[in-house]
Motif scaffolding. Structure first.
Motif, PDB file in Angstrom:
ATOM      1  N   GLY A   1      12.037  -5.953   1.526  1.00 26.83           N
ATOM      2  CA  GLY A   1      10.916  -5.127   1.999  1.00 26.83           C
ATOM      3  C   GLY A   1      10.830  -3.819   1.236  1.00 26.83           C
ATOM      4  N   VAL A   2      11.990  -3.228   0.937  1.00 26.13           N
ATOM      5  CA  VAL A   2      11.995  -1.974   0.165  1.00 26.13           C
ATOM      6  C   VAL A   2      11.398  -2.218  -1.213  1.00 26.13           C
ATOM      7  N   TYR A   3      11.711  -3.380  -1.799  1.00 24.52           N
ATOM      8  CA  TYR A   3      11.100  -3.717  -3.089  1.00 24.52           C
ATOM      9  C   TYR A   3       9.597  -3.977  -2.900  1.00 24.52           C
ATOM     10  N   GLY A   4       9.259  -4.777  -1.881  1.00 25.85           N
ATOM     11  CA  GLY A   4       7.849  -5.164  -1.668  1.00 25.85           C
ATOM     12  C   GLY A   4       6.941  -3.955  -1.508  1.00 25.85           C
ATOM     13  N   GLY A   5       7.456  -2.912  -0.868  1.00 25.99           N
ATOM     14  CA  GLY A   5       6.654  -1.701  -0.657  1.00 25.99           C
ATOM     15  C   GLY A   5       6.259  -1.032  -1.956  1.00 25.99           C
ATOM     16  N   ALA A   6       7.013  -1.310  -3.017  1.00 29.54           N
ATOM     17  CA  ALA A   6       6.692  -0.715  -4.324  1.00 29.54           C
ATOM     18  C   ALA A   6       5.410  -1.309  -4.893  1.00 29.54           C
ATOM     19  N   ILE A   7       5.125  -2.572  -4.552  1.00 22.60           N
ATOM     20  CA  ILE A   7       3.947  -3.255  -5.114  1.00 22.60           C
ATOM     21  C   ILE A   7       2.674  -2.520  -4.697  1.00 22.60           C
ATOM     22  N   THR A   8       2.558  -2.253  -3.386  1.00 19.58           N
ATOM     23  CA  THR A   8       1.337  -1.568  -2.925  1.00 19.58           C
ATOM     24  C   THR A   8       1.323  -0.123  -3.404  1.00 19.58           C
ATOM     25  N   ALA A   9       2.520   0.479  -3.512  1.00 18.71           N
ATOM     26  CA  ALA A   9       2.577   1.860  -4.020  1.00 18.71           C
ATOM     27  C   ALA A   9       2.020   1.903  -5.443  1.00 18.71           C
ATOM     28  N   ILE A  10       2.371   0.904  -6.230  1.00 20.61           N
ATOM     29  CA  ILE A  10       1.934   0.881  -7.632  1.00 20.61           C
ATOM     30  C   ILE A  10       0.462   0.465  -7.754  1.00 20.61           C
ATOM     31  N   LEU A  11       0.083  -0.587  -7.035  1.00 22.32           N
ATOM     32  CA  LEU A  11      -1.275  -1.116  -7.214  1.00 22.32           C
ATOM     33  C   LEU A  11      -2.348  -0.308  -6.496  1.00 22.32           C
ATOM     34  N   PHE A  12      -2.018   0.215  -5.301  1.00 23.54           N
ATOM     35  CA  PHE A  12      -3.063   0.861  -4.495  1.00 23.54           C
ATOM     36  C   PHE A  12      -2.719   2.282  -4.067  1.00 23.54           C
ATOM     37  N   ASN A  13      -1.588   2.806  -4.529  1.00 18.70           N
ATOM     38  CA  ASN A  13      -1.145   4.138  -4.102  1.00 18.70           C
ATOM     39  C   ASN A  13      -0.841   4.155  -2.609  1.00 18.70           C
TER      40      ASN A  13
END
Lengths: 241, 502
Positions: free
Chosen positions: B73-85
């Motif tokens: 989950g900690v990794y997964g949260g990076a995806i939205t941080a990168i793609l959508f801020n």
């Protein structure tokens, strides 16, 4: 008013807002400034420290803005500091006192909906038919007012619509309100193709219902004002059959 | 060492010889990544939804599920941080500082690829150290870290974090102070006295941080993009699936190693968790970099530092949880709930009474971090296509997911109202250059800070000089004060590096 004066005014207004907020919060600390037997500083010491720091930071920011930002006003730094505010705001007309007041009116409408039915019905009993009748009337009136006010301020409406959606959800339920909310957000963001809007609304609604209601069994609010309550419970029965 | 290896082997065999265990492991890995990567919801949403169901699982399955969700989950949260801020969790907030500008520059693939690799490296190394060091480190932490040290660390963390995310340092401090004030609402931690409740029963319990996180990050981001749509200045993020090359990643090896140390150190301290780890990992990357002015504008090192540090904290966070019974963050706090549902208390006795459980959990965390590499790359190719969806269609989906996320925590519609109000406030604060990440950090660390300060002062008989007798606490406080003075000096006398706002 020159841009220099405008900037100075905005700096003073910003500092004033912080200082008024700090004063208000500090005055409130007297209501809970009680001694605690095992802790000599009491319950108010920590918040008061934070408030004093807040006031100091606000004053520091004002001094910084008036000295340094003035010096570099024409420089790139100053432009960078204000890039997303001044430029976009002027382009979009989404700044200025008129826009803020208009948006404030839109954001205030949900709170009118929350409080007015209770005042009119003279009760907070959720089972009262009188209260529920007023809630339906207020929901209709507030929605019409919202549409009228939103017509010329789409950005303000985008900010206020989710708050209105949340305010009405407890009474009218997620199931009935979500489709209207989806369509409203799409419309306010500039989508005008009715067929596409309908298809996307159906798609999002189906994803939400499947993921949360069918698979995860999350109990979303059904509301308790009829006929919305009946619709919500019917949806749950169908989906969790 | 041989004993550790044998225990790990035993845990691995137990994990993969039980079909239900495998199913829960795979479910946790995929679920954590998916919920972390869906805009508007997070691993905390999934964990909150699953918490009641763990009562029906075996204790080792329940704890293992949560620990696996934590890692992925900690990794997964990076995806939205990168793609959508939109950071999936507060620990992904610094990832957005450079990850999102990379997306806007058409380098989303590189940013996500770096996040995948560094999350896996940070998490796996942390899991290995966790297995070797849990017992000795826990013994050291018990001796060396009391409330004065924890308070000093919180102070240092807040002093450092003030420079991240806001357009000026003053706005950074004001953002943190807003968070600290929000944390004050509710009952005071010593005497239980009501503060700022305005006679509203809802406020008595304090403002929950999940609606605040969703509001300040997810909702306010939708509003920011909505403004661009309404004004016609919206530009769709550019698509790319170019992963970073090995050479590119290798050139940042020092940042990775530094972030592993920072992440592990922060994660191990009770109540601090991965959030401070990510911020400190990022801050140190900025501090040590030769071209610090480039941070916040799409520098891959920012993503690498933040993601390595926050995943390195996941393994470390299990140490205070299992050894001391102290949670390091929201998800580990939920794990305490899982223990309690099975009439168990996490603490030193777990290692004696439930050694099997501990080693199954350790093995699961190790393999969950490894699986990030394989599943992460596959998932990235799919998830990145979300960027193709026009924002007017994505926005209602994000807002509705956030609605369910806020509601699922406590089943209160007022949490949804609070979330959207936070979103409106976040929109105006961001417009004015304040940092929503600072607000959230202030909110989360504020509660810990006040509580540990009160405990520290009681311990030190209300003598501030008592901090001088505790070298770690004194060192951290001194470092915090020097950081503050340095930044005040910098604010008035130096040209400041520009941080990219969220």
């Amino acid at each position: 008013m020159s841009s220099n004066d405008k900037q100075a005014t905005s700096h003073y207004v910003e500092a004033a807002i912080w200082l008024i907020l700090a004063a208000f919060l500090f005055i409130q600390t007297f209501s809970f400034n009680q001694e605690i037997e095992i802790y000599r500083y009491g319950a108010a010491a920590w918040p008061r420290t934070v408030i004093v720091l807040m006031a100091l930071a606000a004053i520091g920011q004002l001094i910084f803005n008036r000295t340094r930002a003035n010096r570099y006003e024409a420089s790139k730094l100053s432009q960078a500091l204000d890039e997303s505010t001044a430029d976009q705001a002027e382009e979009s007309d989404s700044s200025g006192l008129k826009w803020y007041l208009h948006t404030l009116f839109l954001v205030a409408l949900p709170f009118v909906y929350i409080n007015l039915p209770k005042i009119l019905a003279g009760t907070t009993d959720v089972g009262s038919p009188e209260l529920n009748r007023y809630k339906l009337i207020c929901a209709a009136v507030v929605t019409v007012l919202f549409i009228i006010a939103a017509w010329r301020n789409h950005l303000g409406a985008v900010l206020a619509l989710p708050v209105l959606f949340a305010a009405m959800m407890q009474d009218l339920g997620f199931y009935a309100l979500a489709p209207v909310f989806i369509l409203g957000i799409m419309f306010l963001m500039g989508e005008r193709r009715a067929g596409m809007m309908g298809a996307v609304m159906m798609g999002i609604y189906t994803i939400m219902m499947t993921m949360f209601v069918v698979i995860l069994y999350v109990g979303l609010p059904t509301g308790y004002v009829r006929p919305f309550y009946d619709f919500g419970t019917w949806m749950v029965k169908i989906l969790q059959f | 060492m041989v004993e550790v290896f044998n225990n790990f082997l035993g845990g691995t065999i137990t994990l993969f010889s039980d079909p239900i265990g495998i199913l829960i492991f795979v479910g946790g890995v995929v679920g954590g990544m998916l919920f972390g990567a869906i805009p508007g919801v997070s691993m905390l949403t999934l964990a909150a939804i699953l918490l009641p169901f763990t009562a029906h699982l075996k204790p080792e399955h329940g704890i293992m599920l949560f620990s696996v969700i934590y890692c992925t989950g900690v990794y997964g949260g990076a995806i939205t941080a990168i793609l959508f801020n939109i950071p999936g969790a507060p620990e992904n907030a610094p990832t957005a500082f450079d990850g999102y500008p990379m997306t806007q520059k058409g380098q989303a693939g590189k940013a996500v690829g770096a996040a995948v690799m560094c999350s896996a490296i940070g998490g796996t190394v942390s899991a290995v150290i966790m297995m070797i060091a849990t017992v000795p480190v826990a013994a050291w932490a018990i001796r060396a870290f009391g409330p004065p040290e924890t308070f000093a660390l919180v102070f240092f963390g807040l002093a450092v974090a003030a420079s991240v995310g806001a357009k000026t340092l003053w706005k950074g401090w004001l953002s943190i102070l807003i968070g600290l004030m929000i944390a004050v609402v509710g009952l005071d931690p010593v005497g239980g006295i009501e503060r700022y409740d305005f006679d509203m029963p809802y406020l008595l319990a304090g403002i929950h941080f999940i609606p605040m996180i969703l509001g300040f990050f997810a909702v306010s981001e939708v509003f920011v993009q909505a403004e661009k749509k309404v004004t016609g200045s919206y530009e769709a993020p550019k698509m790319s699936v170019d992963f970073p090359t090995f050479k590119e990643l290798w050139s940042h090896k020092i940042a990775v190693v530094r972030s592993i140390f920072i992440g592990f150190f922060c994660g191990i301290l009770p109540g601090i968790g991965a959030t401070l780890a990510a911020f400190m990992g990022y801050n140190e990357a900025v501090r040590w970099s030769k071209d610090r002015m480039e941070f916040g504008k799409g520098k891959i090192e920012g993503v690498i530092s933040s993601e390595t540090a926050n995943n390195a904290a996941t393994g470390a966070a299990m140490i205070p949880l299992l050894a001391l019974g102290l949670p390091g963050g929201a998800l580990t706090a939920m794990m305490v709930g899982v223990f309690q549902m099975h009439d168990m208390e996490p603490g030193p006795l777990v290692f004696i009474n439930s050694a099997d459980l501990v080693w199954v959990v350790f093995a699961a965390m190790f393999f969950a971090n490894l699986s990030i590499i394989f599943i992460g790359f596959m998932e990235t190719k799919t998830i990145i296509n979300l960027l193709r969806i026009p924002f007017q269609f994505l926005a209602p989906l994000i807002l509705l997911l956030a609605t369910v996320g806020a509601y699922a925590v406590r089943g209160l519609t007022i949490d949804i109202i609070v979330m959207f109000i936070a979103g409106v406030a976040g929109f105006f604060l961001r417009r004015s250059g304040y940092s929503v990440a600072g607000i959230i950090l202030g909110l989360i660390l504020g509660k810990i800070g006040e509580q540990t300060f009160a405990q520290a002062m009681q311990m030190l008989y209300f003598e501030f000089s008592g901090f001088l007798d505790r070298p770690i606490a004194f060192g951290l406080l001194l470092a915090g004060v020097l950081t503050l003075l340095g930044s005040i000096y910098g604010a008035f006398f130096k040209k400041q590096p520009q941080q990219q706002p969220e």
